[in-house]
Design an enzyme around this catalytic site. Structure first.
Site, short mmCIF file in Angstrom:
data_model
loop_
_atom_site.label_atom_id
_atom_site.label_comp_id
_atom_site.label_asym_id
_atom_site.label_seq_id
_atom_site.Cartn_x
_atom_site.Cartn_y
_atom_site.Cartn_z
N HIS A 113 -6.36 4.66 -7.59
CA HIS A 113 -7.69 4.27 -7.10
C HIS A 113 -8.78 4.58 -8.15
CE1 HIS A 113 -5.37 3.85 -3.43
NE2 HIS A 113 -4.93 5.08 -3.63
N GLU A 150 -9.28 10.74 -2.11
CA GLU A 150 -8.01 10.66 -2.83
C GLU A 150 -8.26 10.39 -4.31
OE1 GLU A 150 -5.49 7.46 -1.59
OE2 GLU A 150 -3.97 7.88 -3.12
N HIS A 205 -0.90 9.75 -6.44
CA HIS A 205 -1.61 9.43 -5.20
C HIS A 205 -1.54 10.61 -4.23
CE1 HIS A 205 -2.19 4.99 -5.71
NE2 HIS A 205 -1.26 5.21 -6.64
N GLU A 287 3.34 10.43 -4.02
CA GLU A 287 2.37 10.76 -2.98
C GLU A 287 2.47 12.27 -2.80
OE1 GLU A 287 0.30 8.66 -1.63
OE2 GLU A 287 1.18 6.65 -1.72
ZN ZN Z 1 -3.20 6.04 -3.04
#
Ligand code: ZN
Length: 325
Positions: A113, A150, A205, A287
Site C-alpha cells: 500500500h 497498515e 503486509h 501478512e
Molecule cells: Zn495489505
C-alpha cells in the site's frame, strides 16, 4: 639475585664495616656480575638477533623451511597520486566474503500500500490487468482499531528489513519508500522486481480479518498462465522462500501461524494477487499479523516487535539467498 651483606669475622652482617670496605665489596660483586650479564646478552642475541623484525626470521614453514619475514606494509598513496609506483606493490583488496554473506544479492522489498493512497481514489481504483483478470491499481490497506494504518506498518518494517540486509551486503530496492503520492500499481510493484532481476522479492503486509482471528501467514504464488502472466518458473523457488520466511519469522517473533487461513499452516497459495501473478522472480507476500485483533495490534504497534519482525523477515530472506547457491 638478592644482594647479601658481607659478613664480619664473627659471622654477623658487616653493618659496621667501613665505607671503603663496603665499596670494595660492591666492586667485587659487580665485577662478578658483568660476565654473567654479558653471557646473558650473548644468549639473547643468539636467539633473537637484532631488533624485533628478526623474530619472523625464526619462523619455520610447515615443510621445515624458514619463512621470510613479511615486508613492512606499504602505505597506500592517495587516489591519483604515485600511480604505477607504490600503488603497484600494494596488495589487492580482498573481499570480506564472510562479513558480507549477501554481497552480490539483490532483494526487492515491496512495502504494501501507500500511506497517501486514500487521497488519490481515482488513480488507486483504476483497473489494471494482472494476467488472469483485472484488479484495482492499489488499495488503501487496513488499520488497527485505534487507527494505526497498515501502510505505515509495512513501510516501517520494510525499512528495518533493509537495514539488516544491507548490513549483510545485499542490494535492496524498494517499490516505494514513502516518496510517491500514491501506489505504485500492483503491476509496477511486480515489474520493479523483474527489472532488477531480484534474487528474491517480498511484499510486506498486515491483514484485516475478524477480531478473533490472529497470527501471521505467508502467501505463495499459484500456477497462473494467462494474459501474459506465467508463474510456472517461480512457483517452486517461491515456495522455498516462503518456507524459509515462515520458519524465520515464527522464530524471531513467536507469532503463531494464522488461525484463520488454510488450516493454521501459516501458508496460503493465491492466484488473485497481481504482485505475484506478474512476477518473474521468486516472490512471496507476508501478512505479519491481523491488525484487527487486539493482541496482534498490540504487537504491530510496538517498535520493538516490528524490529523482531524485520529480523525474522531478513533471516528468512537470507536463508533462502544463501542456500540458493
Ligand atoms: Zn495489505
Amino acid at each position: 639475585m638478592p644482594f647479601e651483606h658481607p659478613l664480619d669475622k664473627y659471622g654477623r652482617p658487616a653493618r659496621s664495616a667501613s665505607r671503603g670496605a663496603r665499596a670494595a665489596t660492591l666492586v667485587v660483586v659487580l665485577a662478578a656480575l658483568v660476565p654473567v650479564c654479558f653471557a646473558g646478552w650473548l644468549g639473547w642475541q643468539a636467539v633473537f638477533g637484532k631488533g624485533g623484525g628478526s623474530r619472523a626470521a625464526a619462523a619455520i614453514s610447515q615443510d621445515g623451511r624458514p619463512v621470510p619475514a613479511r615486508p613492512a606494509p606499504t602505505r597506500t598513496p592517495a587516489a591519483g597520486a604515485g600511480a604505477g609506483t607504490a600503488a603497484s606493490s600494494a596488495p589487492a583488496a580482498v573481499p570480506r566474503a564472510a562479513a558480507l554473506p549477501l554481497a552480490g544479492k539483490v532483494v526487492v522489498i515491496d512495502p504494501g500500500h501507500n500511506p497517501d493512497n486514500y487521497q488519490h481514489p481515482d488513480q488507486v481504483n483504476a483497473l489494471v490487468r494482472v494476467g488472469n483478470g483485472s484488479k484495482a491499481c492499489d488499495t488503501t490497506g487496513t488499520e488497527t482499531d485505534a487507527g494505526y494504518p497498515e501502510a505505515d506498518f509495512t513501510l516501517d518494517v520494510a525499512r528495518r528489513v533493509r537495514a539488516v540486509l544491507q548490513a549483510e551486503g545485499a542490494k535492496v530496492i524498494f517499490t516505494q519508500d514513502g516518496n510517491l503520492p500514491w501506489g505504485p500499481c500492483v503491476t509496477q510493484r511486480a515489474e520493479i522486481g523483474n527489472a532488477a532481476h531480484a534474487d528474491a522479492a517480498i511484499s510486506i503486509h498486515g491483514d484485516g480479518a475478524g477480531a478473533d482471528d490472529y497470527g501471521f501467514h505467508v502467501i505463495l504464488p499459484a500456477v497462473v498462465v494467462a494474459g501474459g502472466a506465467d508463474t510456472r518458473p517461480i512457483v517452486g523457488p517461491s515456495r522455498t522462500l516462503g518456507l524459509d520466511l515462515r520458519s524465520a519469522f515464527h522464530s524471531a517473533t513467536g507469532e503463531p501461524f494464522a488461525t484463520y487461513i488454510n488450516g493454521g499452516t501459516g501458508l496460503d497459495v493465491r492466484s488473485d494477487l497481481g504482485g505475484l501473478n506478474l512476477s518473474t522472480v521468486p516472490k512471496v507476500f507476508i501478512e505479519c499479523g491481523n491488525m484487527r485483533n487486539a493482541t496482534d495490534a498490540g504487537r504491530m504497534t510496538s517498535a520493538s516487535w516490528r524490529q523482531r519482525a524485520a529480523q525474522g523477515i531478513a533471516s528468512g530472506l537470507s536463508a533462502f539467498l544463501l542456500h540458493q547457491n
